[in-house]
Design a protein around this motif. Structure first.
Motif, PDB file in Angstrom:
ATOM      1  N   LYS A   2     -13.347  10.159  -2.310  1.00  0.00           N
ATOM      2  CA  LYS A   2     -13.039   9.392  -2.263  1.00  0.00           C
ATOM      3  C   LYS A   2     -13.173   7.915  -1.885  1.00  0.00           C
ATOM      4  CE  LYS A   2      -9.888  11.555  -4.921  1.00  0.00           C
ATOM      5  NZ  LYS A   2     -10.068  11.898  -6.587  1.00  0.00           N
ATOM      6  N   LYS A   3     -13.500   6.899  -2.817  1.00  0.00           N
ATOM      7  CA  LYS A   3     -13.420   5.331  -2.863  1.00  0.00           C
ATOM      8  C   LYS A   3     -12.347   5.315  -2.327  1.00  0.00           C
ATOM      9  CE  LYS A   3     -17.325   4.923  -5.295  1.00  0.00           C
ATOM     10  NZ  LYS A   3     -17.974   4.737  -6.545  1.00  0.00           N
ATOM     11  N   LEU A   4     -12.252   4.684  -0.701  1.00  0.00           N
ATOM     12  CA  LEU A   4     -10.588   4.190  -0.187  1.00  0.00           C
ATOM     13  C   LEU A   4     -10.659   2.806  -0.048  1.00  0.00           C
ATOM     14  CD1 LEU A   4      -9.379   7.029   2.065  1.00  0.00           C
ATOM     15  CD2 LEU A   4      -9.548   6.619  -0.281  1.00  0.00           C
ATOM     16  N   LEU A   5     -10.067   1.813  -0.338  1.00  0.00           N
ATOM     17  CA  LEU A   5      -9.697   0.685  -0.115  1.00  0.00           C
ATOM     18  C   LEU A   5      -8.515   0.486   0.787  1.00  0.00           C
ATOM     19  CD1 LEU A   5     -11.073  -2.229  -0.368  1.00  0.00           C
ATOM     20  CD2 LEU A   5      -9.757  -2.647  -2.429  1.00  0.00           C
ATOM     21  N   PHE A   6      -8.549   0.238   1.444  1.00  0.00           N
ATOM     22  CA  PHE A   6      -7.234  -0.512   2.119  1.00  0.00           C
ATOM     23  C   PHE A   6      -7.105  -2.253   2.259  1.00  0.00           C
ATOM     24  CE2 PHE A   6      -8.090   3.546   4.098  1.00  0.00           C
ATOM     25  CZ  PHE A   6      -7.331   4.149   4.871  1.00  0.00           C
ATOM     26  N   GLN A   7      -5.685  -2.148   1.308  1.00  0.00           N
ATOM     27  CA  GLN A   7      -5.842  -4.293   1.621  1.00  0.00           C
ATOM     28  C   GLN A   7      -4.760  -4.313   1.955  1.00  0.00           C
ATOM     29  OE1 GLN A   7      -3.149  -4.601  -3.094  1.00  0.00           O
ATOM     30  NE2 GLN A   7      -2.966  -6.464  -2.248  1.00  0.00           N
ATOM     31  N   LEU A   8      -5.062  -5.899   2.912  1.00  0.00           N
ATOM     32  CA  LEU A   8      -4.891  -5.973   4.558  1.00  0.00           C
ATOM     33  C   LEU A   8      -3.730  -6.600   3.781  1.00  0.00           C
ATOM     34  CD1 LEU A   8      -7.331  -4.842   6.871  1.00  0.00           C
ATOM     35  CD2 LEU A   8      -4.931  -3.406   5.460  1.00  0.00           C
ATOM     36  N   ASP A   9      -3.597  -7.285   3.376  1.00  0.00           N
ATOM     37  CA  ASP A   9      -2.422  -8.321   2.550  1.00  0.00           C
ATOM     38  C   ASP A   9      -1.847  -9.590   4.117  1.00  0.00           C
ATOM     39  OD1 ASP A   9      -0.403 -10.791   1.517  1.00  0.00           O
ATOM     40  OD2 ASP A   9      -1.806  -9.635   0.186  1.00  0.00           O
ATOM     41  N   THR A  10      -1.937 -10.388   4.361  1.00  0.00           N
ATOM     42  CA  THR A  10      -0.422 -11.546   5.435  1.00  0.00           C
ATOM     43  C   THR A  10       0.450 -11.656   5.101  1.00  0.00           C
ATOM     44  OG1 THR A  10      -2.375 -13.656   4.760  1.00  0.00           O
ATOM     45  CG2 THR A  10      -2.899 -11.822   6.484  1.00  0.00           C
ATOM     46  N   ASP A  11       0.890 -11.455   3.928  1.00  0.00           N
ATOM     47  CA  ASP A  11       2.395 -11.366   3.054  1.00  0.00           C
ATOM     48  C   ASP A  11       3.407 -10.617   3.416  1.00  0.00           C
ATOM     49  OD1 ASP A  11       0.858 -14.218   2.102  1.00  0.00           O
ATOM     50  OD2 ASP A  11       0.991 -13.920   0.486  1.00  0.00           O
ATOM     51  N   TYR A  12       4.438 -10.767   3.458  1.00  0.00           N
ATOM     52  CA  TYR A  12       5.355  -9.532   4.167  1.00  0.00           C
ATOM     53  C   TYR A  12       4.714  -8.381   2.290  1.00  0.00           C
ATOM     54  CZ  TYR A  12       9.228  -6.825   4.526  1.00  0.00           C
ATOM     55  OH  TYR A  12      10.103  -5.340   4.466  1.00  0.00           O
ATOM     56  N   ILE A  13       4.604  -9.145   1.201  1.00  0.00           N
ATOM     57  CA  ILE A  13       4.776  -7.951   0.416  1.00  0.00           C
ATOM     58  C   ILE A  13       3.038  -8.523  -0.727  1.00  0.00           C
ATOM     59  CG2 ILE A  13       5.265  -7.306  -1.951  1.00  0.00           C
ATOM     60  CD1 ILE A  13       8.378  -8.775  -1.157  1.00  0.00           C
ATOM     61  N   PRO A  14       2.550  -7.500  -0.443  1.00  0.00           N
ATOM     62  CA  PRO A  14       1.398  -7.470  -0.936  1.00  0.00           C
ATOM     63  C   PRO A  14       0.715  -7.772  -2.354  1.00  0.00           C
ATOM     64  CG  PRO A  14       1.313  -5.588   0.725  1.00  0.00           C
ATOM     65  CD  PRO A  14       2.655  -6.088  -0.127  1.00  0.00           C
ATOM     66  N   ASN A  15       0.019  -9.007  -2.592  1.00  0.00           N
ATOM     67  CA  ASN A  15       0.315  -9.171  -4.384  1.00  0.00           C
ATOM     68  C   ASN A  15      -0.760  -8.483  -5.158  1.00  0.00           C
ATOM     69  OD1 ASN A  15      -0.952 -10.538  -6.595  1.00  0.00           O
ATOM     70  ND2 ASN A  15      -1.419 -12.125  -4.704  1.00  0.00           N
ATOM     71  N   THR A  16      -0.121  -7.709  -5.812  1.00  0.00           N
ATOM     72  CA  THR A  16       0.061  -6.639  -7.150  1.00  0.00           C
ATOM     73  C   THR A  16      -1.315  -7.715  -7.911  1.00  0.00           C
ATOM     74  OG1 THR A  16       1.007  -7.675  -8.301  1.00  0.00           O
ATOM     75  CG2 THR A  16       2.141  -6.436  -7.361  1.00  0.00           C
ATOM     76  N   PHE A  17      -2.206  -8.694  -7.279  1.00  0.00           N
ATOM     77  CA  PHE A  17      -3.125  -8.842  -8.963  1.00  0.00           C
ATOM     78  C   PHE A  17      -4.236  -8.120  -7.704  1.00  0.00           C
ATOM     79  CE2 PHE A  17      -6.573 -11.134  -9.836  1.00  0.00           C
ATOM     80  CZ  PHE A  17      -6.747 -12.041 -10.433  1.00  0.00           C
ATOM     81  N   ASP A  18      -4.494  -8.097  -6.792  1.00  0.00           N
ATOM     82  CA  ASP A  18      -5.631  -8.066  -5.974  1.00  0.00           C
ATOM     83  C   ASP A  18      -5.556  -6.107  -6.190  1.00  0.00           C
ATOM     84  OD1 ASP A  18      -6.768 -10.328  -4.475  1.00  0.00           O
ATOM     85  OD2 ASP A  18      -5.133 -10.110  -3.510  1.00  0.00           O
ATOM     86  N   THR A  19      -4.127  -5.785  -5.712  1.00  0.00           N
ATOM     87  CA  THR A  19      -4.501  -3.847  -6.058  1.00  0.00           C
ATOM     88  C   THR A  19      -5.084  -3.304  -7.797  1.00  0.00           C
ATOM     89  OG1 THR A  19      -2.119  -4.346  -4.588  1.00  0.00           O
ATOM     90  CG2 THR A  19      -2.364  -1.793  -6.074  1.00  0.00           C
TER      91      THR A  19
END
Length: 286
Positions: A2-19
């Motif tokens: 599996k290709k795993l991508l960890f989205q590390l967002d500096t905001d408290y709630i991660p941006n769904t656009f990037d997801t």
């Protein structure tokens, strides 16, 4: 594997656009984490680099996102300090879409004309996207200005860009009709990168302007930043200028964003910041 991508967002709630774009770019699974800082990112990096064999590490990647560019750059730099030898994974910085959007926008002009010696202004350019547009324009040889409603803010951002990228950006103030007219004087290229819903230019500011050749407004919600343009404009000619609207640029931005995500999984040593993302954009078809 599996290709795993960890989205590390500096905001408290991660941006769904990037997801969403991460999945569309080829990630099999996206793990979105908010409130990431240079202090708490260490164990996240360790979990990424100490698992999987050397040949399999290319299937793990990191995306640094968030609305605050300074905070995101700090996390991006902290991540790379944890890498050594073959213990590393690919990582991409795209705070508020700054690098992919800036690359997509500047490429529109660079494909149409040389930027060398052109006078360009980034209106409302103190945010992440505006800053990175200014860097790319300067790297291509343009004489670049950034405007804000407060001159002190423009000066602060220009100094930050100088320290990070060693390029000279000229600060401008533009908040009234007179100051806007003064800021536009002699400009060949005008970018609009203010927050959504803020009108930057009225029609009379630009329709008869003798020097402006290209205008790009990145706003996507009404009222648009530039009066007299359309969201879907993509090199449309209006009043003798070539115009791009937010959605006219957005299609290529999404294409580039997906391509960069895919690129992360080609090896475990990709570092995608503004220069590498812009390089990837140049290899693509508009």
């Amino acid at each position: 594997m599996k290709k795993l991508l960890f989205q590390l967002d500096t905001d408290y709630i991660p941006n769904t656009f990037d997801t969403v774009v991460a999945y569309d770019g080829g990630a099999d699974h996206v793990i979105s984490l908010g409130g990431v800082t240079p202090e708490n990112v260490t164990q996240l990096v360790e979990g990424a680099i100490y698992t999987r064999s050397a040949k399999q590490k290319k299937n793990t990647a990191l995306l640094v996102s968030g609305s605050n560019l300074v905070a995101s750059v700090a996390v991006f730099n902290a991540i790379q300090k944890q890498f050594f030898s073959k213990f590393r994974v690919s990582v991409m910085l795209d705070s508020n879409g700054c690098n992919t959007t800036a690359s997509a926008a500047v490429l529109q002009i660079n494909k149409a004309d040389s930027l060398e010696g052109k006078r360009a202004i980034v209106l409302g350019g103190t945010g992440p996207v505006g800053q990175r547009i200014a860097v790319l324009l300067a790297r291509e040889g343009a004489i670049v200005h950034i405007s804000s409603r407060k001159l002190e803010r423009s000066q602060e951002i220009c100094q930050t860009i100088k320290e990070q990228f060693d390029v000279e950006i000229i600060p401008k103030v533009a908040f009234s009709d007179a100051s806007m007219q003064a800021a536009l004087y002699g400009m060949n290229i005008v970018f609009g990168t203010s927050k959504s819903g803020i009108r930057l230019l009225e029609l009379h500011h630009w329709q008869s302007h003798p020097a402006i050749k290209y205008m790009l407004d990145l706003s996507t919600q009404p009222p648009l930043g530039f009066d007299g343009i359309k969201l879907l404009d993509k090199g449309a000619e209006r009043h003798g200028k070539l115009i791009w609207g937010g959605l006219g640029i957005g299609a290529f931005k999404l294409k580039l964003h997906r391509a960069c995500i895919a690129h992360l999984f080609t090896s475990n040593d990709q570092i995608l910041d503004i220069d590498e993302i812009y390089r990837i954009s140049k290899e693509m078809t508009l």
